[in-house]
Design a protein around this motif. Structure first.
Motif, PDB file in Angstrom:
ATOM      1  N   GLN A 227      34.587-103.508 -99.095  1.00 49.87           N
ATOM      2  CA  GLN A 227      35.603-102.390-100.230  1.00 49.87           C
ATOM      3  C   GLN A 227      33.992-102.158-101.098  1.00 49.87           C
ATOM      4  O   GLN A 227      33.642-101.285-101.757  1.00 49.87           O
ATOM      5  CB  GLN A 227      36.352-101.946-100.302  1.00 49.87           C
ATOM      6  N   ASN A 228      32.677-103.191-101.051  1.00 55.23           N
ATOM      7  CA  ASN A 228      32.115-103.596-102.294  1.00 55.23           C
ATOM      8  C   ASN A 228      30.667-102.805-101.189  1.00 55.23           C
ATOM      9  O   ASN A 228      30.591-103.481-100.269  1.00 55.23           O
ATOM     10  CB  ASN A 228      32.023-104.598-102.851  1.00 55.23           C
TER      11      ASN A 228
ATOM     12  N   ALA B 174      22.920-103.708-100.029  1.00 51.71           N
ATOM     13  CA  ALA B 174      21.682-102.912 -99.698  1.00 51.71           C
ATOM     14  C   ALA B 174      20.699-104.450 -98.409  1.00 51.71           C
ATOM     15  O   ALA B 174      21.314-104.861 -99.338  1.00 51.71           O
ATOM     16  CB  ALA B 174      20.940-102.353-100.873  1.00 51.71           C
ATOM     17  N   VAL B 175      19.920-103.757 -97.963  1.00 48.28           N
ATOM     18  CA  VAL B 175      19.185-104.772 -96.922  1.00 48.28           C
ATOM     19  C   VAL B 175      18.193-102.990 -96.949  1.00 48.28           C
ATOM     20  O   VAL B 175      17.944-102.505 -97.425  1.00 48.28           O
ATOM     21  CB  VAL B 175      19.617-104.171 -95.337  1.00 48.28           C
ATOM     22  N   SER B 176      16.976-104.666 -97.018  1.00 49.90           N
ATOM     23  CA  SER B 176      15.750-103.753 -96.755  1.00 49.90           C
ATOM     24  C   SER B 176      15.610-104.076 -95.451  1.00 49.90           C
ATOM     25  O   SER B 176      15.831-105.134 -94.839  1.00 49.90           O
ATOM     26  CB  SER B 176      14.596-104.484 -97.805  1.00 49.90           C
ATOM     27  N   LEU B 177      14.052-103.211 -94.840  1.00 49.69           N
ATOM     28  CA  LEU B 177      13.512-103.367 -93.488  1.00 49.69           C
ATOM     29  C   LEU B 177      11.293-103.125 -93.517  1.00 49.69           C
ATOM     30  O   LEU B 177      11.523-103.338 -94.256  1.00 49.69           O
ATOM     31  CB  LEU B 177      13.762-102.018 -92.696  1.00 49.69           C
TER      32      LEU B 177
ATOM     33  N   ASP C 297      20.977 -98.396 -98.885  1.00 54.16           N
ATOM     34  CA  ASP C 297      21.346 -99.013 -99.784  1.00 54.16           C
ATOM     35  C   ASP C 297      22.626 -98.939-100.340  1.00 54.16           C
ATOM     36  O   ASP C 297      22.969 -99.219-101.705  1.00 54.16           O
ATOM     37  CB  ASP C 297      20.650 -98.498-100.490  1.00 54.16           C
ATOM     38  N   ASN C 298      23.539 -98.365 -99.555  1.00 53.55           N
ATOM     39  CA  ASN C 298      25.030 -98.004-100.041  1.00 53.55           C
ATOM     40  C   ASN C 298      25.473 -98.730 -98.706  1.00 53.55           C
ATOM     41  O   ASN C 298      26.139 -97.620 -97.683  1.00 53.55           O
ATOM     42  CB  ASN C 298      25.041 -96.903-100.224  1.00 53.55           C
ATOM     43  N   ILE C 299      25.908-100.000 -98.129  1.00 52.42           N
ATOM     44  CA  ILE C 299      26.483-100.290 -96.829  1.00 52.42           C
ATOM     45  C   ILE C 299      27.669-100.729 -97.414  1.00 52.42           C
ATOM     46  O   ILE C 299      27.746-101.645 -98.537  1.00 52.42           O
ATOM     47  CB  ILE C 299      25.656-101.407 -96.577  1.00 52.42           C
ATOM     48  N   ARG C 300      28.986-100.515 -96.745  1.00 55.37           N
ATOM     49  CA  ARG C 300      30.081-100.524 -97.119  1.00 55.37           C
ATOM     50  C   ARG C 300      31.099-101.604 -95.513  1.00 55.37           C
ATOM     51  O   ARG C 300      31.068-100.339 -95.024  1.00 55.37           O
ATOM     52  CB  ARG C 300      30.408 -99.424 -97.845  1.00 55.37           C
ATOM     53  N   MET C 301      31.901-102.223 -95.883  1.00 61.34           N
ATOM     54  CA  MET C 301      32.685-101.872 -94.788  1.00 61.34           C
ATOM     55  C   MET C 301      33.852-102.175 -95.678  1.00 61.34           C
ATOM     56  O   MET C 301      33.962-103.659 -96.272  1.00 61.34           O
ATOM     57  CB  MET C 301      32.164-103.680 -93.939  1.00 61.34           C
ATOM     58  N   ASP C 302      35.037-102.094 -94.631  1.00 64.00           N
ATOM     59  CA  ASP C 302      36.371-101.597 -95.400  1.00 64.00           C
ATOM     60  C   ASP C 302      37.876-103.288 -95.045  1.00 64.00           C
ATOM     61  O   ASP C 302      38.207-103.309 -95.481  1.00 64.00           O
ATOM     62  CB  ASP C 302      36.762-100.206 -94.643  1.00 64.00           C
TER      63      ASP C 302
END
Length: 560
Positions: free
Chosen positions: A233-234, A237-240, A280-285
C-alpha cells in the motif's frame, strides 16, 4: 538488387557490432574494468527477448527469461571445442572466471535444450551439433519463431572477436548489452561475449531482432534499478532509460531518459496484471514478487526494434523478531517469536534461517500459531559468524490459507550451561521466505536483530532453611547439626542443598581464648561457612549444677 544490398549491409554491420569493431553505447570509465580474479560461479540477471518481447524456456517450468537470476558456473570451454576463446589476462594465463560466453552456453543447455541443471556446463549435451527443429515462445506462450533447422548455437571469429552466427535457433541478427550498456574492451573498442568477465549482480540483456536494420534505429530499455523494494500500500516511483543501438561518435554514449513507453505489471509467474499508468506512483496492495516490463506501445512496436526493460519489485511482508526476556541464565530457555505483520497476506509457510551470535543454544521446542503444521528443522551448524538453524513451517495438508496475518511462530532455545563468562547472543533472520496460499514466494523483510544476555550461573549466598534440632548445650559439649538444612543459593534463583563440606564455628562450646574465667555461656552465635559464604544462628549454652560447684570451689581460677 536493392533488397540484396540491404541484406549484405545488415550482415556486415551485425558482424562488425558482434565482433566489437563498431563502438556503440557504453560507459568508457567502467565498461571494460572486468575483474580477473578466479570465481567458480557468479550470479547474474538475464533478459532474453525477441523483437522486444521476452521469451520463455523449453524447460519443464517454461521459465520466462526476463529479469531472471541465474548462477553461471565456470567450466572449461574446451569441453565444447571452444578453447580458441579462452579469456586470458595480461599475463597470457587463462582467467578461470565465467564470461558471457559461459553464460550463453549455460542458458542454451538449461533453457533452450531444457536440460537438467546438473548436466549444464559438462560438455555432454551435444549443444554445438544441436539443430533440431525448435519452437521458441514468447512469455505468454505465443510462438515467437521456429529455428527452421538453424543451429542452436554456432560461432566464428577469433579470441576477443567472437561472432555469434546462430543463437537460440535464431540467426546472427542480435545484440547484447552488459549492465545496460554496450560492452567495451577498451575505449572505442567493443567487447564480445568471450571477453566480458561477469561478476555477481551483473545484468545481461540479449535481444534478437527480425528487423535487420535494428542497429541503426533500435534501443535497449532499462529501469533506473534492476530491482525495487516496497511495502504493501506504499507508493514508489521508477525511472525509465534507453541506450540506442546506433554508433556514437566517441563510444561513450550514455543512457538517456526514455519517454512514451508502456509499462506492464506482471506477477511472480509472469501473468499480466495490468498496465502502469503513472510510473511516479506505483502501488501494490499485496506482498509478493512482481515484475515491470517496459516496451514501446503496441502501435510503435512494429516500427521500432526496442529491447525491453525489466525490473523486479519485491513487496515485502514484514517479519519481526522478539524475545520473551532480555536476560537469562545458562541452562535457561528463551522463546523467540517470529511474527508476520503484513495484514494482507494469507501465509501457509515460513522458510527461514535463524542466526545466533554469541552463546550457543539448543532448540528444544517450536510451534506455529494454533494450526500445528509440520515443522522441519535442519541440524544446527556453526561457522565463524555464528550458529544457524534452518527452519521451515508448513502445513502440507492445507486447503487454502492456514496461517493468517499475525500468525506467531515460537521457538524455544535452551542455553548451554557450560559458558565461560556472561555473554550476549543476538538472534537475527539472515534469509527468509514466506509463501502464500498459492505457494508463490513473498519477499520477507526482517526486522532488527534481538538480543538476550546469557549469564553464568554462579553461587550467590548461603541460606539456613532449617536450624538444628538441638539449640541448647552445656559447657564443653560439641555442636550437633542433626536436622539442619543448609542451601547454597545461585544468582538465577535456584538453590542446592549442601549435606557435607561446610564448617560450623564454634563446633565445641569450650573456653574462649582470653576468657578463662567465664567460658562460653548464654546466647552463643554459631557461624556456618561454605563456598566463601556465611550464615549465623544462635544456641544457648549453660552450666550444669556440678559445673557451677567446681567453678565456685576453684574460684574460677582452675577452670577445668
Amino acid at each position: 538488387m536493392k533488397t540484396s544490398f540491404k541484406k549484405i549491409t545488415a550482415v556486415v554491420c551485425c558482424v562488425l557490432m558482434l565482433t566489437g569493431m563498431l563502438t556503440l553505447c557504453g560507459h568508457a570509465d567502467g565498461q571494460y574494468a572486468y575483474p580477473q580474479t578466479p570465481a567458480q560461479s557468479v550470479r547474474v540477471c538475464v533478459t532474453l527477448s525477441n523483437d522486444g518481447i521476452p521469451v520463455r524456456g523449453n524447460d519443464d517450468a517454461h521459465t520466462v527469461l526476463a529479469g531472471l537470476d541465474v548462477t553461471v558456473p565456470y567450466f572449461d570451454l574446451d569441453l565444447y571445442g571452444l578453447s580458441a576463446f579462452y579469456r586470458r589476462g595480461a599475463d597470457g594465463q587463462i582467467v578461470e572466471r565465467p564470461t558471457a560466453l559461459h553464460l550463453y552456453i549455460y542458458l542454451l543447455e538449461r533453457f533452450y535444450l531444457g536440460l537438467d541443471e546438473a548436466v549444464c556446463g559438462k560438455g555432454v549435451s551435444g549443444l554445438m551439433e544441436y539443430d533440431t527443429q525448435t519452437a521458441v515462445q514468447y512469455l505468454d506462450g505465443e510462438e515467437a519463431y521456429t529455428s527452421g533447422g538453424r543451429a542452436a548455437f554456432s560461432v566464428s571469429g577469433t579470441s576477443a572477436a567472437l561472432h555469434l552466427t546462430a543463437f537460440w535457433g535464431h540467426d546472427e541478427n542480435l545484440m547484447y548489452f552488459h549492465n545496460h550498456a554496450y560492452p567495451l574492451m577498451s575505449e572505442n573498442l567493443g567487447a564480445t561475449c568471450d571477453y566480458i568477465l561477469l561478476s555477481d549482480g551483473d545484468s545481461m540483456d540479449i535481444a534478437l531482432f527480425s528487423d535487420r536494420t535494428f542497429w541503426n534505429n533500435g534501443a535497449f530499455l532499462s529501469f533506473g534499478q534492476d530491482s525495487y523494494s516496497a511495502q504493501p500500500q506504499n507508493t514508489f516511483a521508477v525511472s525509465l532509460w534507453q541506450c540506442d543501438t546506433h554508433p556514437a561518435a566517441d563510444g561513450t554514449q550514455a543512457a538517456v531518459p526514455a519517454a512514451g513507453l508502456a509499462v506492464d505489471l506482471y506477477d511472480a509467474r509472469w501473468q499480466k496484471l495490468g498496465e502502469i499508468a503513472d510510473t511516479d506512483n506505483i502501488r501494490m496492495d499485496k506482498p509478493g514478487t512482481y515484475y515491470l516490463l517496459a516496451h514501446r506501445p503496441q502501435s510503435e512496436a512494429q516500427q521500432t526494434p526496442y529491447a525491453p526493460g525489466v525490473a523486479k519489485v519485491s513487496v515485502g511482508a514484514q517479519v519481526t523478531l522478539s524475545l520473551d526476556r532480555e536476560r537469562i541464565f545458562a541452562g535457561d530457555a528463551v522463546t523467540v517469536t517470529v511474527a508476520l505483520d503484513s495484514p494482507l497476506c494469507d501465509v501457509v509457510s515460513f522458510d527461514w534461517q535463524l542466526r545466533l551470535d554469541g552463546a550457543l543454544f539448543v532448540l528444544t521446542d517450536c510451534t506455529v500459531g494454533t494450526s500445528h503444521p509440520d515443522v522441519c528443522l535442519s541440524n544446527r551448524k556453526s561457522d565463524a559468524a555464528g550458529t544457524y538453524y534452518s527452519v521451515s513451517f508448513v502445513d502440507k495438508s492445507a486447503q487454502g490459507a492456514v496461517m493468517q496475518a499475525g500468525t506467531v511462530c515460537t521457538l524455544t532455545f535452551t542455553a548451554q550451561k557450560d559458558i565461560a563468562a556472561d555473554t550476549t547472543a543476538a538472534f537475527s533472520l539472515v534469509s527468509e521466505g514466506v509463501y502464500d496460499a498459492d505457494f508463490a514466494e513473498i519477499p520477507a523483510v526482517a526486522g532488527e536483530a534481538v538480543s538476550v544476555c546469557v549469564q553464568r550461573v554462579l553461587p550467590s549466598g548461603l541460606r539456613l532453611e532449617r536450624l538444628p534440632n538441638r539449640l541448647s548445650y552445656r559447657y564443653k559439649e560439641a555442636l550437633n547439626t542433626d536436622g539442619m538444612e543448609v542451601y547454597l543459593l545461585y544468582n538465577n534463583g535456584e538453590k542446592e542443598r549442601v549435606t557435607e563440606g561446610y564448617t560450623c564455628t564454634p563446633d565445641v562450646f569450650a573456653v574462649e581464648k582470653g576468657l578463662p574465667l567465664f567460658g562460653l555461656r548464654g546466647e552463643v552465635p554459631v557461624t556456618v561457612s561454605y563456598f566463601g559464604f556465611e550464615q549465623t544462628f544462635s544456641v544457648q549454652v549453660h552450666l550444669s549444677a556440678w559445673q557451677w560447684f567446681v567453678k565456685i570451689v576453684l574460684f574460677g581460677w582452675l577452670w577445668y
